[in-house]
Design a protein around this motif. Structure first.
Motif, PDB file in Angstrom:
ATOM      1  N   THR A  61      -4.511  29.771   7.369  1.00 58.62           N
ATOM      2  CA  THR A  61      -4.599  28.366   6.892  1.00 58.62           C
ATOM      3  C   THR A  61      -5.941  27.875   6.975  1.00 58.62           C
ATOM      4  O   THR A  61      -6.689  27.839   8.150  1.00 58.62           O
ATOM      5  CB  THR A  61      -3.674  27.387   7.760  1.00 58.62           C
ATOM      6  OG1 THR A  61      -2.086  27.941   7.577  1.00 58.62           O
ATOM      7  CG2 THR A  61      -3.713  26.281   7.085  1.00 58.62           C
ATOM      8  N   LEU A  62      -6.496  27.301   5.831  1.00 60.05           N
ATOM      9  CA  LEU A  62      -7.922  26.551   5.775  1.00 60.05           C
ATOM     10  C   LEU A  62      -7.611  25.006   5.452  1.00 60.05           C
ATOM     11  O   LEU A  62      -6.831  24.807   4.430  1.00 60.05           O
ATOM     12  CB  LEU A  62      -8.529  27.363   4.870  1.00 60.05           C
ATOM     13  CG  LEU A  62      -9.933  26.517   4.548  1.00 60.05           C
ATOM     14  CD1 LEU A  62     -11.017  26.582   5.803  1.00 60.05           C
ATOM     15  CD2 LEU A  62     -10.724  27.107   3.413  1.00 60.05           C
ATOM     16  N   ALA A  80     -14.006  21.389   7.660  1.00 63.72           N
ATOM     17  CA  ALA A  80     -13.025  22.308   7.397  1.00 63.72           C
ATOM     18  C   ALA A  80     -12.624  23.182   8.635  1.00 63.72           C
ATOM     19  O   ALA A  80     -13.412  23.323   9.522  1.00 63.72           O
ATOM     20  CB  ALA A  80     -13.392  23.431   6.232  1.00 63.72           C
ATOM     21  N   VAL A  81     -11.488  23.736   8.833  1.00 63.63           N
ATOM     22  CA  VAL A  81     -11.019  24.635  10.092  1.00 63.63           C
ATOM     23  C   VAL A  81     -10.188  25.597   9.301  1.00 63.63           C
ATOM     24  O   VAL A  81      -9.301  25.435   8.566  1.00 63.63           O
ATOM     25  CB  VAL A  81     -10.414  23.495  11.100  1.00 63.63           C
ATOM     26  CG1 VAL A  81      -9.056  22.678  10.526  1.00 63.63           C
ATOM     27  CG2 VAL A  81     -10.017  24.526  12.302  1.00 63.63           C
ATOM     28  N   LEU A  82     -10.472  26.802   9.950  1.00 60.06           N
ATOM     29  CA  LEU A  82      -9.785  27.987   9.548  1.00 60.06           C
ATOM     30  C   LEU A  82      -8.958  28.477  10.812  1.00 60.06           C
ATOM     31  O   LEU A  82      -9.799  28.529  11.847  1.00 60.06           O
ATOM     32  CB  LEU A  82     -10.648  28.941   8.946  1.00 60.06           C
ATOM     33  CG  LEU A  82     -10.046  30.290   8.506  1.00 60.06           C
ATOM     34  CD1 LEU A  82      -8.902  30.220   7.452  1.00 60.06           C
ATOM     35  CD2 LEU A  82     -11.117  31.210   8.130  1.00 60.06           C
ATOM     36  N   GLY A  92     -16.544  23.622  10.569  1.00 56.96           N
ATOM     37  CA  GLY A  92     -17.560  23.349   9.942  1.00 56.96           C
ATOM     38  C   GLY A  92     -17.626  22.813   8.676  1.00 56.96           C
ATOM     39  O   GLY A  92     -16.543  22.069   8.412  1.00 56.96           O
ATOM     40  N   GLN A  93     -18.501  22.682   7.738  1.00 59.69           N
ATOM     41  CA  GLN A  93     -18.315  21.778   6.441  1.00 59.69           C
ATOM     42  C   GLN A  93     -17.998  22.841   5.297  1.00 59.69           C
ATOM     43  O   GLN A  93     -17.665  22.395   4.219  1.00 59.69           O
ATOM     44  CB  GLN A  93     -19.884  21.007   6.271  1.00 59.69           C
ATOM     45  CG  GLN A  93     -19.660  19.919   7.346  1.00 59.69           C
ATOM     46  CD  GLN A  93     -20.858  19.048   7.038  1.00 59.69           C
ATOM     47  OE1 GLN A  93     -21.715  19.495   7.031  1.00 59.69           O
ATOM     48  NE2 GLN A  93     -20.674  17.629   7.192  1.00 59.69           N
ATOM     49  N   GLN A  94     -18.553  24.065   5.207  1.00 57.51           N
ATOM     50  CA  GLN A  94     -18.372  25.380   4.305  1.00 57.51           C
ATOM     51  C   GLN A  94     -17.754  26.276   4.888  1.00 57.51           C
ATOM     52  O   GLN A  94     -18.439  27.228   5.316  1.00 57.51           O
ATOM     53  CB  GLN A  94     -19.824  25.336   3.688  1.00 57.51           C
ATOM     54  CG  GLN A  94     -20.317  24.007   2.901  1.00 57.51           C
ATOM     55  CD  GLN A  94     -19.687  23.587   1.816  1.00 57.51           C
ATOM     56  OE1 GLN A  94     -18.930  24.418   1.171  1.00 57.51           O
ATOM     57  NE2 GLN A  94     -19.651  22.312   1.531  1.00 57.51           N
ATOM     58  N   ILE A  95     -16.352  26.337   4.592  1.00 59.39           N
ATOM     59  CA  ILE A  95     -15.900  27.750   4.942  1.00 59.39           C
ATOM     60  C   ILE A  95     -15.052  28.205   3.807  1.00 59.39           C
ATOM     61  O   ILE A  95     -14.246  27.578   3.244  1.00 59.39           O
ATOM     62  CB  ILE A  95     -14.807  27.282   6.257  1.00 59.39           C
ATOM     63  CG1 ILE A  95     -15.481  26.838   7.378  1.00 59.39           C
ATOM     64  CG2 ILE A  95     -14.052  28.549   6.624  1.00 59.39           C
ATOM     65  CD1 ILE A  95     -14.488  26.345   8.504  1.00 59.39           C
ATOM     66  N   ALA A  96     -15.370  29.624   3.556  1.00 60.22           N
ATOM     67  CA  ALA A  96     -14.479  30.246   2.444  1.00 60.22           C
ATOM     68  C   ALA A  96     -13.306  30.653   2.924  1.00 60.22           C
ATOM     69  O   ALA A  96     -13.009  31.098   3.994  1.00 60.22           O
ATOM     70  CB  ALA A  96     -15.415  31.477   2.112  1.00 60.22           C
ATOM     71  N   ALA A  97     -12.349  30.403   2.074  1.00 54.64           N
ATOM     72  CA  ALA A  97     -10.649  30.582   2.236  1.00 54.64           C
ATOM     73  C   ALA A  97     -10.649  32.244   2.093  1.00 54.64           C
ATOM     74  O   ALA A  97     -11.017  32.852   1.169  1.00 54.64           O
ATOM     75  CB  ALA A  97      -9.935  30.036   1.140  1.00 54.64           C
ATOM     76  N   PRO A  98     -10.094  32.983   3.396  1.00 55.87           N
ATOM     77  CA  PRO A  98      -9.894  34.291   3.162  1.00 55.87           C
ATOM     78  C   PRO A  98      -8.677  34.719   2.040  1.00 55.87           C
ATOM     79  O   PRO A  98      -7.882  33.797   1.569  1.00 55.87           O
ATOM     80  CB  PRO A  98      -9.471  34.770   4.552  1.00 55.87           C
ATOM     81  CG  PRO A  98      -9.072  33.386   5.157  1.00 55.87           C
ATOM     82  CD  PRO A  98      -9.746  32.213   4.362  1.00 55.87           C
ATOM     83  N   GLU A  99      -8.533  35.707   1.711  1.00 57.77           N
ATOM     84  CA  GLU A  99      -7.532  36.174   0.796  1.00 57.77           C
ATOM     85  C   GLU A  99      -6.259  35.819   1.248  1.00 57.77           C
ATOM     86  O   GLU A  99      -5.783  36.397   2.461  1.00 57.77           O
ATOM     87  CB  GLU A  99      -7.577  37.674   0.326  1.00 57.77           C
ATOM     88  CG  GLU A  99      -6.575  38.109  -0.718  1.00 57.77           C
ATOM     89  CD  GLU A  99      -7.055  39.363  -1.156  1.00 57.77           C
ATOM     90  OE1 GLU A  99      -6.308  40.016  -2.057  1.00 57.77           O
ATOM     91  OE2 GLU A  99      -7.953  40.324  -0.970  1.00 57.77           O
TER      92      GLU A  99
END
Length: 474
Positions: A61-62, A80-82, A92-99
């Motif tokens: 979850t992101l 954002a939190v993953l 952080g502020q920029q986190i890419a969503a994993p597949e």
């Protein structure tokens, strides 16, 4: 009743899925001791009631576009939190969503670690509050260190789900009551649905010992014409008991080092030996500053530490002593005046402790208060502001975050949003310092346990009133 059965069945199904195909235990149960008694430094591997807690299955979850309070005093705006596999992965502020991840746009909302309440009696004094359910105080003698709060915990107490849904509480310590000088062992739980208390036990959390000083013990036992009936009687019985515990500890130390015939086992003294060996943490009900000072002197005499004073309405008078003795204070925002030892309370108590560098936190001691600890924090912040003490929101959240986790000895596992820690997370529908804000979603170990937007994930019981038009959950 139908809704109750469906909820229990759903919880059972989730637990079964976790046991078969979900994540492994957060911490493995310790192996059984080869000796018939607690071994010094062995982490109480003699415990016959180990945790069977299993992480519920979750999905990666992101959460994006939220204000984050990390529980250790930091704030991230537009953050954002993953999390996945039960753990926080990144924030952080920029986190890419994993597949394959679920992405939640939290614009205008806030994220915090799950709230930790270090003082609760849920399960031991459950709802409905009838005499048949009153199992939190073995008030038959001033020293009952042999009893364990977990053996009274009723997992079906609807207070647990209320604390989860209304208060965002993910971890809580259940303590015996305060009639006794030595009330018995406390237990730390994860706030999950389970059929047994072992299924709720926080894996790897140390036990606590509930102690009490002041009016309660002297009133309860003095009324029976026995010691203690005074504060000096309280301390006399305490010291006499610790002296006995020291002798018991020495006998077992000698046996473990030299062998021979094992000393007689004493379940009461096992707990006190655990305190002397630093394996069980002392949580002491105490209101007055002078009594807290006496207790800290007594702790030095017998070689143990007080992890936290609870209620502690006069802690602000001795913030320097508490800091020097590494003793935390778990306090209310504004409860006072219900007995003489509670009269000298001030709303700035917690803020003064924090300002002076002493460990402090908010606690509930109440089945209703546990549902609004975020509002209790807000009260203290406002009281401090009126007194000219500036407390930031990110700083204030440590009072139910990392400080509370440290008091329970679980700060390496939870209490803040740090990569590798348990994903105990609350998404609030607004600023959690507002009385209008409620938890929108709550995750424990990365598993979604409450969703305000999903009727099937709202807590229900025979003791709740539904909304107009609501019927059985389909």
């Amino acid at each position: 009743m139908k809704r109750n059965i469906m909820l229990l069945a759903g919880a059972t199904m989730l637990a079964a899925c976790a046991a078969q195909g979900g994540e492994a235990k957060s911490a493995s149960a310790a192996p059984k001791s080869s000796k018939p008694a607690p071994g010094k430094g062995k982490g109480f591997d003699h415990n016959p009631f180990p945790s069977t807690y299993r992480v519920y299955p979750g999905v990666p979850t992101l959460i994006t576009n939220v204000t984050i309070l990390d529980g250790e005093g930091a704030r991230i705006d537009n953050g954002a939190v993953l999390f996945r596999d039960g753990k926080v992965v990144a924030l952080g502020q920029q986190i890419a969503a994993p597949e394959g991840a679920t992405v939640i746009d939290g614009r205008g909302k806030w994220v915090t670690p799950g709230i930790i309440d270090v003082h609760s009696h849920l399960g031991d004094y459950p709802t409905p509050a009838v005499q048949a359910h009153s199992d939190g105080n073995e008030a038959t003698g001033p020293v009952t260190a042999e009893v364990w709060a977990e053996h009274s915990v009723w997992p079906q107490d609807p207070g647990f789900s209320r604390a989860l849904a209304n208060g965002g509480v993910t971890t809580l310590q259940i303590l015996p009551g305060s009639a006794n000088l030595f009330g018995g062992r406390s237990v730390t739980l994860k706030n999950v649905y389970a059929r047994t208390m072992q299924g709720m036990k926080f894996p790897g959390a140390p036990y606590g010992l509930k102690m009490a000083c002041g009016e309660n013990p002297k009133r309860v036992y003095g009324a029976k014409g026995r010691i203690p009936s005074t504060r000096m009687g309280n301390v006399a019985v305490d010291r006499q008991t610790w002296a006995k515990a020291q002798e018991y500890d020495r006998k077992w130390d000698k046996y473990e080092e030299e062998g021979g015939d094992a000393p007689s086992r004493d379940i009461q003294m096992d707990t006190l030996r655990g305190v002397l060996d630093g394996e069980i943490l002392v949580h002491n009900h105490c209101y007055r500053a002078d009594e807290m000072a006496v207790v800290m002197d007594m702790a030095k005499e017998f070689g143990y530490k007080v992890r936290a004073f609870h209620h502690a309405v006069e802690s602000y008078k001795i913030a320097d002593l508490l800091k020097a003795n590494e003793a935390c204070s778990a306090v209310w925002a504004d409860w006072w005046g219900f007995k003489m030892e509670s009269y000298d309370a001030i709303g700035e108590n917690l803020a003064i402790l924090d300002k002076e560098g002493a460990c402090a936190m908010i606690h509930s001691d109440d089945a209703n208060g546990i549902q609004r600890l975020n509002q209790e924090i807000a009260k203290v912040v406002k009281s401090a502001e009126r007194a000219g003490i500036a407390i930031s929101k990110e700083r204030a959240w440590t009072w139910v975050g990392i400080n509370a986790a440290r008091a329970l000895g679980v700060d390496q596992m939870t209490g803040s949003l740090r990569p590798g820690k348990m994903a105990d997370i609350v998404l609030w529908n607004g600023d959690p310092f507002s009385i209008y804000t409620r938890p929108e979603r709550v995750w424990i170990d990365g598993a979604l346990m409450f969703d305000a937007n999903n009727p099937k994930m709202r807590p229900v019981s025979d003791f709740e009133l539904g909304q107009p038009g609501e019927g059985d959950v389909k």
